[in-house]
Write an enzyme that holds these catalytic residues in place. Structure first.
Site, mmCIF file in Angstrom:
data_model
loop_
_atom_site.group_PDB
_atom_site.id
_atom_site.type_symbol
_atom_site.label_atom_id
_atom_site.label_comp_id
_atom_site.label_asym_id
_atom_site.label_seq_id
_atom_site.Cartn_x
_atom_site.Cartn_y
_atom_site.Cartn_z
ATOM 1 N N HIS A 497 0.832 -1.211 0.000
ATOM 2 C CA HIS A 497 0.000 0.000 0.000
ATOM 3 C C HIS A 497 0.865 1.259 0.000
ATOM 4 C CE1 HIS A 497 -3.555 2.468 1.354
ATOM 5 N NE2 HIS A 497 -2.572 3.229 1.790
ATOM 6 N N GLU A 498 1.772 1.334 0.953
ATOM 7 C CA GLU A 498 2.576 2.553 1.070
ATOM 8 C C GLU A 498 3.491 2.746 -0.137
ATOM 9 O OE1 GLU A 498 1.806 4.768 3.101
ATOM 10 O OE2 GLU A 498 0.471 3.520 4.289
ATOM 11 N N HIS A 501 1.677 4.580 -2.850
ATOM 12 C CA HIS A 501 1.824 6.041 -2.716
ATOM 13 C C HIS A 501 3.159 6.492 -3.286
ATOM 14 C CE1 HIS A 501 -1.690 7.097 -0.420
ATOM 15 N NE2 HIS A 501 -1.385 6.339 0.616
ATOM 16 N N HIS A 504 3.208 6.728 -6.978
ATOM 17 C CA HIS A 504 2.469 7.918 -7.395
ATOM 18 C C HIS A 504 3.396 9.140 -7.367
ATOM 19 C CE1 HIS A 504 -1.685 10.139 -6.973
ATOM 20 N NE2 HIS A 504 -1.149 10.285 -8.176
#
Length: 708
Positions: A497-498, A501, A504
């Site tokens: 998940h992290e 980010h 992105h």
């Protein structure tokens, strides 16, 4: 979670301030000498302009940020008082270029304040919070400055700007209006007072909660009380004198150890310590909450809105509290019905084990694990040996990024870090072109806030030829010396998940730093991160990283099948606890300015009753109000719903991948080009539709959760 940064930073630049190196003057004051010696006042000589933590000291931050504030004030005054006709270059671009030093120093400061704080940094944070709020007001409540932006905005179609420059102008103009630029002078002064108070209270909440988390750790002196708990974990928590074990609290309501604790009294003790950590004694946050929501409501009224949520949601995909509540109503009945069915199953398991008590929250995870073993023959302890932390990162997270986007990596042991647990990697494009630096800080410690997040030390910007320097922070239990760090599957997903980010941010391809990478709507920013979780269980990826830490054996197919088959297990509980927290957030921030809250606990109970999220007694909200850091100390006030909103996006997006060949370079590149690299250069709904071919649908999310 994308770590929240104070609003004013969005208006700042990202390049480091170049400081000329002059010879020392014996007549210089001590303050001037300190400025010269302060590494934050000059450009870093490290690769990518990474912060040089071998030189940066705690006392450097305040001086650098105060200097940065003064530099930006002078720049803004020059723009606002200019007698030249406003142009994009002398107004919009000039504001974008203001505050170089302030942005650089505050980005590094807030990274340490969250991940490795101390009394010095906490004092600086408390002192600077109202100054930052005032700085934001200095920009957005400046009549002359706003007039120049309005002049440009009114004739924007005649300026012949490229698409990104036009978007920058529109974003700034909207930010001025949202911030209160159209208020009278008297109302602006009231607003300044509200903003300063909000900044002070949010900082106080965060500091108090950190103290509450640290003070709330539960000590056990009899090993029988900890029956069932992993021996390696206990070694890491044993007192130096050998006379007990202290279990630290994680930021959520439910604590990981509740899944394995055999002693019911111990489970209750740990759960209640978490539940009551911040509602009594010196670390009670209730009064802060009451004052904070009242000031936020008053601010919203002053700005012409019925409540804070209406004001806060203006630049999101959802737009209004009503749309958020409609979204909730499409999920709550299915979620709570599923949770009720799960509770009935767990109650049967309790009875089958010869017990006759009623299921309580502290029992759920322990007996749910038994149900999972019975239904799916899956034991978390069976799979943890295959999830060694370095394998998960390098052979899992990085491997998936390579397959989708061509990304490669190498460790950088020559880059100084702020803590011994931090590791640094350099990432590269498929053709070997440098992409940026990536820092990992995975283990829990008392100086670190709870949860997991991503942020930048350096933000990508073509305007200043800056490549990204990004960090991920988690709170995994640190093993005893010499022992491997073995993760639960939830912790594996958190790492994916992290890094979503991070991707992105790494793939950002913007000219202007304030539009770069993750500077997107709050209910879109969690989409790339949640989407990246899908690759944790993708067969090709899972087989590559899920290797037994002792034997190197690949995870057996039977275990993979069990993990997949159990994918919809306990999803009623999981979604209900999240919706309960999201609902609390929205209820707190739809309070009108004339309503007085006397009792935080009573308000919380009534809020859950109103939306029927209390129907399953054993499913508490993921966060109680008193330790809900996202909304009272972070940037998610009236925004916690975004985790469920973006879950809808990520399941819908993964459905597209499934229907178009899955994990391929072609699909990854298309997703990168059309979504991950676009930053905030276009409308989020339009961006998603252009890539997906249609608006997002909720069906794939309900199916993935086993609710359809």
């Amino acid at each position: 979670m994308k770590n929240a940064i104070p609003l004013f930073i969005l208006a700042l630049m990202v390049v480091a301030c170049k400081n000329s190196k002059e010879k020392e003057d014996p007549n210089q004051t001590e303050e001037q000498m300190n400025k010269i010696e302060n590494p934050l006042l000059s450009e870093s000589t490290l690769p990518y302009g990474a912060p040089d933590f071998s030189k940066i000291k705690d006392e450097h931050f305040k001086a650098a940020m105060l200097e940065g504030i003064e530099q930006q004030k002078k720049a803004v005054e020059a723009i606002a008082n200019s007698e030249e006709e406003p142009t994009f270059e002398n107004t919009v671009l000039a504001l974008e270029k203001s505050g170089e030093l302030l942005n650089k120093s505050s980005q590094i400061f807030y990274a340490l304040a969250a991940a490795n704080t101390n009394e010095i940094l906490q004092a600086v944070e408390a002192e600077m919070a109202p100054k930052f709020a005032a700085q934001n007001d200095m920009i957005y409540l400046n009549d002359k400055l706003f007039k120049r932006f309005k002049t440009l905005h009114d004739k924007k179609e005649d300026l012949n700007l490229d698409a990104e420059s036009l978007k920058l102008l529109k974003e700034y103009y909207e930010d001025f209006e949202i911030a209160g630029a159209n208020l009278s002078s008297a109302d602006k002064e009231k607003l300044r007072q509200y903003n300063e108070k909000i900044a002070t209270l949010t900082t106080k909440f965060g500091r108090t909660l950190l103290d509450a988390n640290n003070a709330g750790g539960v000590t056990f002196t009899d090993k029988a009380e900890l029956a069932g708990v992993d021996e390696d974990f206990l070694k890491s928590k044993e007192h130096k004198d050998g006379n007990g074990w202290t279990i630290p609290l994680q930021n959520t309501t439910q604590q990981p150890l509740l899944q394995s604790m055999e002693n019911r009294a111990s489970r209750e003790k740990l759960f209640k310590a978490a539940w009551h950590r911040a509602d009594q004694g010196a670390n009670n946050t209730s009064e802060i909450i009451k004052e904070l929501v009242e000031v936020r409501a008053q601010k919203a009224k002053l700005l012409g809105f019925n409540n804070f949520a209406e004001w806060s949601l203006q630049k999101t995909m959802a737009k209004t509290p009503e749309k958020v509540n409609d979204f909730f109503s499409g999920l709550i009945p299915a979620a709570t019905a599923k949770a009720e069915a799960e509770a009935a199953e767990i109650q049967k398991m309790i009875k089958a084990k010869g017990q006759n008590f009623t299921l309580e929250p502290w029992d759920w995870n322990y007996y749910a694990e038994m149900v999972r073993k019975q239904k799916y023959d899956l034991d978390e302890n069976q799979i943890k040996p295959y999830f060694e932390i370095n394998n998960v990162l390098e052979k899992g997270v990085f491997y998936a990024a390579n397959k989708l986007y061509g990304i490669t990596y190498k460790p950088r042991t020559d880059i100084p870090t702020y803590h011994e647990d931090v590791k640094v990697y350099e990432l590269f494009e498929e053709d070997g072109e440098p992409l940026g630096l990536f820092y990992t800080d995975y283990f829990a410690r008392p100086s670190k806030s709870g949860g997991a997040w991503m942020d930048n030390f350096v933000t990508q910007s073509k305007l200043y030829n800056k490549k990204p320097v990004i960090y991920n922070v988690c709170n995994y239990p640190k093993p005893a010396n010499g022992e491997p760090a073995l993760l639960t599957y939830d912790e594996v997903e958190t790492m994916f998940h992290e890094f979503g980010h991070a991707l992105h941010g790494f793939f950002a391809n913007q000219k202007y730093p304030s539009l770069s990478g993750t500077a997107v709507a709050r209910d879109f920013v969690e989409f790339p991160s949640q989407f990246n979780e899908n690759w944790a269980l993708y067969p090709e990826v899972l087989k590559n990283y899920a290797l037994h830490y002792k034997t190197g054996e690949q995870i057996p197919h039977a275990l993979i099948d069990k993990i997949k088959n159990s994918g919809t297990f306990n999803q009623g509980y999981s979604l209900t606890e999240n919706l309960a927290a999201s609902n609390l957030d929205m209820q707190w921030h739809t309070i009108s300015s004339d309503k007085k809250i006397d009792d935080v606990d009573a308000f919380e109970k009534e809020a859950l009753q109103r939306t029927k999220l209390d129907v399953v007694h054993a499913v508490p909200p993921r966060y109680r109000s008193t330790y809900f850091s996202h909304i009272f100390a972070g940037g998610y006030a009236a925004g916690y719903y975004s985790y469920s909103w973006t879950e809808m996006l990520h399941h819908d997006a993964y459905n597209w991948f499934e229907n178009n060949g899955g994990m391929t370079r072609k699909n990854g590149q298309r997703f990168r080009d059309m979504v991950l690299s676009r930053g905030n250069t276009m409308n989020m709904e339009e961006m998603y539709k252009n890539w997906r071919g249609s608006a997002p649908k909720i069906g794939p999310m309900l199916k993935a959760r086993g609710l359809k």
